[in-house]
Design a protein around this motif. Structure first.
Motif, PDB file in Angstrom:
ATOM      1  N   GLY A 185       0.929  -1.288  -0.116  1.00 23.03           N
ATOM      2  CA  GLY A 185      -0.102  -0.003   0.043  1.00 23.03           C
ATOM      3  C   GLY A 185       0.934   1.252  -0.098  1.00 23.03           C
ATOM      4  O   GLY A 185       0.470   2.377  -0.448  1.00 23.03           O
ATOM      5  N   ALA A 186       1.969   1.206   0.488  1.00 22.28           N
ATOM      6  CA  ALA A 186       2.889   2.347   0.648  1.00 22.28           C
ATOM      7  C   ALA A 186       3.983   2.703  -0.214  1.00 22.28           C
ATOM      8  O   ALA A 186       4.472   3.685  -0.223  1.00 22.28           O
ATOM      9  CB  ALA A 186       3.442   2.099   2.268  1.00 22.28           C
ATOM     10  N   ILE A 187       4.101   2.023  -1.257  1.00 22.51           N
ATOM     11  CA  ILE A 187       5.283   2.084  -2.208  1.00 22.51           C
ATOM     12  C   ILE A 187       4.824   2.323  -3.536  1.00 22.51           C
ATOM     13  O   ILE A 187       3.646   1.681  -4.006  1.00 22.51           O
ATOM     14  CB  ILE A 187       6.100   0.686  -2.242  1.00 22.51           C
ATOM     15  CG1 ILE A 187       6.529   0.243  -0.789  1.00 22.51           C
ATOM     16  CG2 ILE A 187       7.382   0.772  -3.056  1.00 22.51           C
ATOM     17  CD1 ILE A 187       7.500   1.366  -0.330  1.00 22.51           C
ATOM     18  N   GLY A 188       5.437   3.243  -4.073  1.00 21.14           N
ATOM     19  CA  GLY A 188       5.091   3.887  -5.418  1.00 21.14           C
ATOM     20  C   GLY A 188       5.348   2.704  -6.375  1.00 21.14           C
ATOM     21  O   GLY A 188       6.195   1.911  -6.080  1.00 21.14           O
ATOM     22  N   LEU A 189       4.728   3.220  -7.693  1.00 21.01           N
ATOM     23  CA  LEU A 189       5.120   2.122  -8.825  1.00 21.01           C
ATOM     24  C   LEU A 189       6.590   2.071  -9.060  1.00 21.01           C
ATOM     25  O   LEU A 189       7.164   1.168  -9.742  1.00 21.01           O
ATOM     26  CB  LEU A 189       4.199   2.742  -9.897  1.00 21.01           C
ATOM     27  CG  LEU A 189       4.025   1.723 -11.027  1.00 21.01           C
ATOM     28  CD1 LEU A 189       3.355   0.461 -10.781  1.00 21.01           C
ATOM     29  CD2 LEU A 189       3.151   2.501 -12.123  1.00 21.01           C
ATOM     30  N   GLU A 190       7.229   3.255  -9.082  1.00 18.57           N
ATOM     31  CA  GLU A 190       8.520   3.495  -9.678  1.00 18.57           C
ATOM     32  C   GLU A 190       9.821   2.634  -8.978  1.00 18.57           C
ATOM     33  O   GLU A 190      10.767   2.478  -9.358  1.00 18.57           O
ATOM     34  CB  GLU A 190       8.902   5.009  -9.609  1.00 18.57           C
ATOM     35  CG  GLU A 190       9.036   5.594  -7.978  1.00 18.57           C
ATOM     36  CD  GLU A 190       7.743   5.881  -7.198  1.00 18.57           C
ATOM     37  OE1 GLU A 190       6.633   5.682  -8.017  1.00 18.57           O
ATOM     38  OE2 GLU A 190       7.890   6.401  -6.043  1.00 18.57           O
TER      39      GLU A 190
END
Lengths: 253, 253
Positions: free
Chosen positions: A89-94
């Motif tokens: 939930g907390a980590i971006g796609l990048e």
């Protein structure tokens, strides 16, 4: 038919594995993880491997690993053609270091050994390409009726909201248990109330469902409660939460 | 057969009335209350009255009125031989001005128009005499399997615990909803998580069930969350609750 690999052997990996095994149109090809003991539980229904350099080719790679391992695990998948998705939930796609990046975030708390039905669990999907998005949505629909396209910023806020309604709420249960135990009372006494409180907001908005001394601005009851609280942390919490509830509802008082 | 009167016509009065109507061995003789309109809903199954000076003689008088009306209503029952019981979590036995004092406190949140099964609701009983206690316990068992003898001090603590697990928890749901709405997301996304969080502590202790950044002392995630929170009240709450969770679990980290 979509073929998938699961990277990771923890709690979420196991729950996803169990759900996809039963899902129509999904073939779980492989589970990869360092923990040999944890890997064993998957060996009956697919191949297992401890070696991240020999991951089979599949349509989707689901990384069910800790947030800080996502970048590292994704490196082993950087040359793959399939969609490489994390489940956080907390980590971006990048953070993902692969060609076809995606996110497959089931918004739920998972308990080891407690089976869960994915049918109503929101699956939050994000992907860099339209094609990857469609594949992840198909994958989501194979286990849930509740699939949503949600971008990284939204997902981070959602994860934060989840901290309030899950982690923090659970801590309030913990305080409730302490107060019971102090008086020689069983926490069981609070369990039906805890369930009904959660059930109430399935139909009503939390604002409508709000009751209690702070909601009524009943200073006498709040004073009496503070007198009963001898733990300084609980007192501070009581004051802060009561103040917030009062403020939230003051226009109606 | 136990005969009872209900004093009051609000939400709790209605839920108790509905439960006792279906209970074996209980005869609801009368409902008394000032609100004519609210009284009407009881008129099909028992006598109703707006006049507190002409209350019928019954074995038990249940006062389902606001806390600050208990003393006053009990005065009308001061000459009665039956057990005069209030239904409040926060008020002591001594507030009742009658011969046979008692407490009949159902530990639950009641929603208007939402039927509730009393079967598992804890009924907290207290009485001045052994005979009154037995009568109230019998009355409790007619609607619930979960009847407990709990003294005034214990009940006040229990009521305080209920404020934490119900009122304050509901406010955290409210914060969760705000965070969703800020991002154009539906509160529905959080509903399955809210239910599962409540269900989890039906089997596990809240301490065992605790998860999240504060539980892991994951400073990076907590910092990232604080950056996302622009409401000062929410930030303060986030810090305080995270600090409390960290402290509660620090010996295990």
């Amino acid at each position: 038919m979509l073929s998938i690999s699961i990277l990771g052997t923890g709690n979420l990996a196991k729950h996803l594995f169990d759900a996809f095994l039963k899902a129509k149109g999904i073939n779980v090809v492989q589970v990869v993880g360092r923990n040999k003991e944890a890997l064993a539980q998957f060996s009956e229904h697919c191949t297992i491997s401890q070696d991240f350099t020999t991951i089979a080719d599949t349509d989707v790679y689901l990384m069910a690993v800790k947030d800080d391992a996502i970048a590292e695990v994704s490196k082993y998948l950087s040359h793959k053609k399939g969609v490489v998705a994390h489940t956080s939930g907390a980590i971006g796609l990048e953070a993902i270091q692969a060609v076809n990046k995606g996110v497959f975030y089931p918004l739920q708390t998972f308990t080891k050994g407690k089976p869960v039905s994915f049918q109503y669990i929101p699956i939050c999907i994000e992907a860099q390409s339209k094609q990857s998005l469609e594949i992840l949505i198909t994958l989501g629909h194979s286990i849930s009726e509740n699939v949503h396209h949600i971008d990284s910023e939204q997902r981070k806020k959602l994860h934060l909201a989840a901290v309030f309604v899950n982690n923090f709420t659970n801590y309030l249960y913990d305080v409730g248990e302490s107060l019971c135990l102090d008086e020689g009372l069983s926490f069981d006494l609070l369990k039906p109330l805890i369930l009904e409180t959660a059930e109430k907001v399935q139909r009503l908005s939390p604002k409508e469902a709000q009751t209690g001394p702070a909601r009524r601005n009943d200073s006498e009851s709040m004073e009496a409660h503070l007198e009963l609280l001898n733990n300084e942390e609980h007192r501070t919490l009581y004051k802060l939460l009561s103040q917030a509830i009062k403020k939230r509802h003051e226009e109606e008082l």
